[in-house]
Design a protein around this motif. Structure first.
Motif, PDB file in Angstrom:
ATOM      1  N   ILE A  19      52.761  42.012  57.295  1.00 20.65           N
ATOM      2  CA  ILE A  19      53.397  40.690  57.390  1.00 20.65           C
ATOM      3  C   ILE A  19      52.827  39.755  56.323  1.00 20.65           C
ATOM      4  O   ILE A  19      53.569  39.039  55.642  1.00 20.65           O
ATOM      5  CB  ILE A  19      53.192  40.094  58.797  1.00 20.65           C
ATOM      6  N   LEU A  20      51.519  39.777  56.142  1.00 22.63           N
ATOM      7  CA  LEU A  20      50.891  38.919  55.131  1.00 22.63           C
ATOM      8  C   LEU A  20      51.358  39.281  53.728  1.00 22.63           C
ATOM      9  O   LEU A  20      51.637  38.397  52.904  1.00 22.63           O
ATOM     10  CB  LEU A  20      49.369  39.018  55.225  1.00 22.63           C
ATOM     11  N   ASP A  21      51.450  40.579  53.446  1.00 22.70           N
ATOM     12  CA  ASP A  21      51.918  41.015  52.119  1.00 22.70           C
ATOM     13  C   ASP A  21      53.336  40.524  51.854  1.00 22.70           C
ATOM     14  O   ASP A  21      53.644  39.985  50.778  1.00 22.70           O
ATOM     15  CB  ASP A  21      51.876  42.548  52.021  1.00 22.70           C
ATOM     16  N   ALA A  22      54.211  40.726  52.833  1.00 27.18           N
ATOM     17  CA  ALA A  22      55.614  40.330  52.667  1.00 27.18           C
ATOM     18  C   ALA A  22      55.736  38.809  52.564  1.00 27.18           C
ATOM     19  O   ALA A  22      56.486  38.289  51.731  1.00 27.18           O
ATOM     20  CB  ALA A  22      56.445  40.848  53.835  1.00 27.18           C
ATOM     21  N   ALA A  23      55.005  38.085  53.397  1.00 27.96           N
ATOM     22  CA  ALA A  23      55.073  36.625  53.368  1.00 27.96           C
ATOM     23  C   ALA A  23      54.577  36.083  52.036  1.00 27.96           C
ATOM     24  O   ALA A  23      55.161  35.142  51.481  1.00 27.96           O
ATOM     25  CB  ALA A  23      54.252  36.042  54.511  1.00 27.96           C
ATOM     26  N   SER A  24      53.520  36.670  51.506  1.00 27.82           N
ATOM     27  CA  SER A  24      52.997  36.226  50.211  1.00 27.82           C
ATOM     28  C   SER A  24      54.028  36.418  49.112  1.00 27.82           C
ATOM     29  O   SER A  24      54.269  35.512  48.302  1.00 27.82           O
ATOM     30  CB  SER A  24      51.712  37.007  49.884  1.00 27.82           C
ATOM     31  N   ARG A  25      54.667  37.601  49.089  1.00 25.34           N
ATOM     32  CA  ARG A  25      55.688  37.878  48.070  1.00 25.34           C
ATOM     33  C   ARG A  25      56.867  36.923  48.205  1.00 25.34           C
ATOM     34  O   ARG A  25      57.332  36.331  47.227  1.00 25.34           O
ATOM     35  CB  ARG A  25      56.199  39.314  48.199  1.00 25.34           C
ATOM     36  N   MET A  26      57.368  36.780  49.424  1.00 24.58           N
ATOM     37  CA  MET A  26      58.596  36.022  49.635  1.00 24.58           C
ATOM     38  C   MET A  26      58.380  34.517  49.468  1.00 24.58           C
ATOM     39  O   MET A  26      59.195  33.818  48.870  1.00 24.58           O
ATOM     40  CB  MET A  26      59.177  36.346  51.017  1.00 24.58           C
ATOM     41  N   MET A  27      57.272  34.018  49.983  1.00 23.69           N
ATOM     42  CA  MET A  27      57.010  32.585  49.862  1.00 23.69           C
ATOM     43  C   MET A  27      56.740  32.185  48.418  1.00 23.69           C
ATOM     44  O   MET A  27      57.125  31.099  47.978  1.00 23.69           O
ATOM     45  CB  MET A  27      55.831  32.186  50.750  1.00 23.69           C
ATOM     46  N   SER A  28      56.080  33.052  47.665  1.00 23.34           N
ATOM     47  CA  SER A  28      55.799  32.723  46.267  1.00 23.34           C
ATOM     48  C   SER A  28      57.072  32.751  45.420  1.00 23.34           C
ATOM     49  O   SER A  28      57.183  32.036  44.428  1.00 23.34           O
ATOM     50  CB  SER A  28      54.766  33.686  45.678  1.00 23.34           C
ATOM     51  N   ALA A  29      58.050  33.567  45.842  1.00 20.43           N
ATOM     52  CA  ALA A  29      59.305  33.663  45.096  1.00 20.43           C
ATOM     53  C   ALA A  29      60.325  32.615  45.537  1.00 20.43           C
ATOM     54  O   ALA A  29      61.035  32.042  44.707  1.00 20.43           O
ATOM     55  CB  ALA A  29      59.902  35.061  45.269  1.00 20.43           C
ATOM     56  N   ARG A  30      60.393  32.328  46.845  1.00 21.26           N
ATOM     57  CA  ARG A  30      61.425  31.438  47.379  1.00 21.26           C
ATOM     58  C   ARG A  30      60.916  30.041  47.714  1.00 21.26           C
ATOM     59  O   ARG A  30      61.699  29.101  47.812  1.00 21.26           O
ATOM     60  CB  ARG A  30      62.000  32.032  48.673  1.00 21.26           C
ATOM     61  N   TYR A  32      58.049  28.056  50.600  1.00 19.28           N
ATOM     62  CA  TYR A  32      57.734  28.157  52.027  1.00 19.28           C
ATOM     63  C   TYR A  32      58.952  27.859  52.905  1.00 19.28           C
ATOM     64  O   TYR A  32      59.291  28.619  53.807  1.00 19.28           O
ATOM     65  CB  TYR A  32      56.591  27.189  52.353  1.00 19.28           C
ATOM     66  N   ALA A  33      59.644  26.759  52.625  1.00 19.09           N
ATOM     67  CA  ALA A  33      60.754  26.333  53.478  1.00 19.09           C
ATOM     68  C   ALA A  33      61.887  27.351  53.488  1.00 19.09           C
ATOM     69  O   ALA A  33      62.550  27.540  54.515  1.00 19.09           O
ATOM     70  CB  ALA A  33      61.270  24.969  53.018  1.00 19.09           C
ATOM     71  N   ALA A  34      62.110  28.003  52.366  1.00 16.62           N
ATOM     72  CA  ALA A  34      63.239  28.931  52.251  1.00 16.62           C
ATOM     73  C   ALA A  34      62.917  30.331  52.761  1.00 16.62           C
ATOM     74  O   ALA A  34      63.785  31.210  52.742  1.00 16.62           O
ATOM     75  CB  ALA A  34      63.688  29.013  50.790  1.00 16.62           C
ATOM     76  N   THR A  35      61.706  30.545  53.211  1.00 15.36           N
ATOM     77  CA  THR A  35      61.323  31.851  53.756  1.00 15.36           C
ATOM     78  C   THR A  35      61.336  31.767  55.272  1.00 15.36           C
ATOM     79  O   THR A  35      60.484  31.118  55.881  1.00 15.36           O
ATOM     80  CB  THR A  35      59.925  32.266  53.267  1.00 15.36           C
ATOM     81  N   SER A  36      62.313  32.396  55.889  1.00 17.17           N
ATOM     82  CA  SER A  36      62.429  32.332  57.347  1.00 17.17           C
ATOM     83  C   SER A  36      61.719  33.512  57.997  1.00 17.17           C
ATOM     84  O   SER A  36      61.522  34.567  57.374  1.00 17.17           O
ATOM     85  CB  SER A  36      63.905  32.345  57.758  1.00 17.17           C
ATOM     86  N   LEU A  37      61.351  33.335  59.244  1.00 13.43           N
ATOM     87  CA  LEU A  37      60.733  34.434  59.984  1.00 13.43           C
ATOM     88  C   LEU A  37      61.723  35.574  60.185  1.00 13.43           C
ATOM     89  O   LEU A  37      61.333  36.743  60.235  1.00 13.43           O
ATOM     90  CB  LEU A  37      60.213  33.927  61.331  1.00 13.43           C
ATOM     91  N   ALA A  38      63.005  35.254  60.273  1.00 12.49           N
ATOM     92  CA  ALA A  38      64.021  36.308  60.392  1.00 12.49           C
ATOM     93  C   ALA A  38      64.045  37.165  59.135  1.00 12.49           C
ATOM     94  O   ALA A  38      64.138  38.400  59.213  1.00 12.49           O
ATOM     95  CB  ALA A  38      65.393  35.682  60.632  1.00 12.49           C
ATOM     96  N   ASP A  39      63.961  36.523  57.976  1.00 10.60           N
ATOM     97  CA  ASP A  39      63.936  37.276  56.721  1.00 10.60           C
ATOM     98  C   ASP A  39      62.681  38.130  56.623  1.00 10.60           C
ATOM     99  O   ASP A  39      62.723  39.265  56.130  1.00 10.60           O
ATOM    100  CB  ASP A  39      63.997  36.321  55.526  1.00 10.60           C
ATOM    101  N   LEU A  40      61.560  37.590  57.084  1.00  8.25           N
ATOM    102  CA  LEU A  40      60.322  38.369  57.081  1.00  8.25           C
ATOM    103  C   LEU A  40      60.443  39.578  57.994  1.00  8.25           C
ATOM    104  O   LEU A  40      59.947  40.664  57.674  1.00  8.25           O
ATOM    105  CB  LEU A  40      59.152  37.491  57.538  1.00  8.25           C
ATOM    106  N   GLY A  41      61.115  39.378  59.118  1.00  6.85           N
ATOM    107  CA  GLY A  41      61.329  40.497  60.023  1.00  6.85           C
ATOM    108  C   GLY A  41      62.153  41.598  59.374  1.00  6.85           C
ATOM    109  O   GLY A  41      61.849  42.789  59.519  1.00  6.85           O
ATOM    110  N   LYS A  42      63.190  41.208  58.632  1.00 12.89           N
ATOM    111  CA  LYS A  42      64.008  42.205  57.933  1.00 12.89           C
ATOM    112  C   LYS A  42      63.200  42.919  56.846  1.00 12.89           C
ATOM    113  O   LYS A  42      63.332  44.128  56.635  1.00 12.89           O
ATOM    114  CB  LYS A  42      65.221  41.529  57.304  1.00 12.89           C
ATOM    115  N   GLU A  43      62.370  42.159  56.158  1.00 16.54           N
ATOM    116  CA  GLU A  43      61.572  42.728  55.067  1.00 16.54           C
ATOM    117  C   GLU A  43      60.550  43.730  55.580  1.00 16.54           C
ATOM    118  O   GLU A  43      60.304  44.767  54.956  1.00 16.54           O
ATOM    119  CB  GLU A  43      60.861  41.600  54.312  1.00 16.54           C
ATOM    120  N   THR A  44      59.932  43.438  56.704  1.00 16.48           N
ATOM    121  CA  THR A  44      58.864  44.292  57.232  1.00 16.48           C
ATOM    122  C   THR A  44      59.350  45.307  58.250  1.00 16.48           C
ATOM    123  O   THR A  44      58.643  46.277  58.539  1.00 16.48           O
ATOM    124  CB  THR A  44      57.781  43.432  57.905  1.00 16.48           C
TER     125      THR A  44
END
Length: 216
Positions: A19-30, A32-44
């Motif tokens: 979860i931390l790996d995916a959140a770091s990648r997604m938040m740095s690219a998108r 914080y606000a544009a990174t949803s927990l639903a998207d993180l769930g799909k990613e992981t």
């Protein structure tokens, strides 16, 4: 029972890191606000309940991402700066430190990109404390690098140069990192050579001024 509990703990640690790996990648690219927990769930491939289990909230997840990223970043700096070659001029020593710092910046891009996004926006006020702490620690590291680089000039002068240039050095790295990401034709290596040239010149000028003032 113990083996089963050990397996569950190991699986839990692995899912937390995923979860931390995916959140770091997604938040740095998108951001914080544009990174949803639903998207993180799909990613992981993990349910939102697993994210809440480990981090309680999205703000808690961001705090964990930043705290882990800061720890890894500064650990890398410490390792990279551990074996300064003996001797050398202040300029050579400063160049050695700053080039290795540039290598760490290159290897920890997700963390640094997220750090700069958070610092320049107000989308995550809950991260303000961590951003401030990271910035403060970065200045301390820069001050220590400069003091060590100018150690051949004597402890008092080295300390004065470090105090004068630490903030400028950190800002120069921030600018170099942003410039490289804004212009694909620029490289961190080339930017570092410019930073080294500027900081060495400023440091040498400060040394000369201090020597003239004290008559040494």
């Amino acid at each position: 029972m113990e083996t089963s509990q050990h397996t569950l703990n190991k699986r839990g640690r692995r899912s937390r890191e995923e979860i931390l790996d995916a959140a770091s990648r997604m938040m740095s690219a998108r951001g914080y606000a544009a990174t949803s927990l639903a998207d993180l769930g799909k990613e992981t491939g993990l349910p939102k309940s697993a994210i809440y289990h480990h981090f309680s909230s999205k703000a808690g997840l961001l705090a964990a991402v930043m705290e882990r990223g800061a720890r890894d970043f500064f650990d890398d700096l410490d390792r990279g700066h551990a074996l300064l070659p003996p001797g050398g001029t202040s300029r050579e020593r400063l160049g050695w430190y700053l080039r290795r710092t540039g290598e760490v910046f290159t290897s920890r891009q997700d963390f640094l990109r997220l750090f700069i996004l958070l610092k320049m926006s107000e989308e995550a006020p809950e991260a303000a404390r961590i951003v401030t702490e990271v910035r403060t620690e970065g200045v301390v590291h820069m001050r220590n690098m400069i003091r060590s680089a100018f150690a051949p000039e004597g402890e008092e002068i080295a300390g004065a140069v470090a105090d004068a240039l630490a903030g400028f050095g950190v800002s120069s790295f921030d600018g170099a990192f942003v410039a490289v990401h804004a212009d694909p034709g620029r490289t961190m290596e080339a930017e570092m050579e410019l930073v080294i040239e500027a900081m060495a010149a400023l440091g040498e000028a400060r040394v000369a001024a201090l020597r003239a003032k004290t008559g040494r």
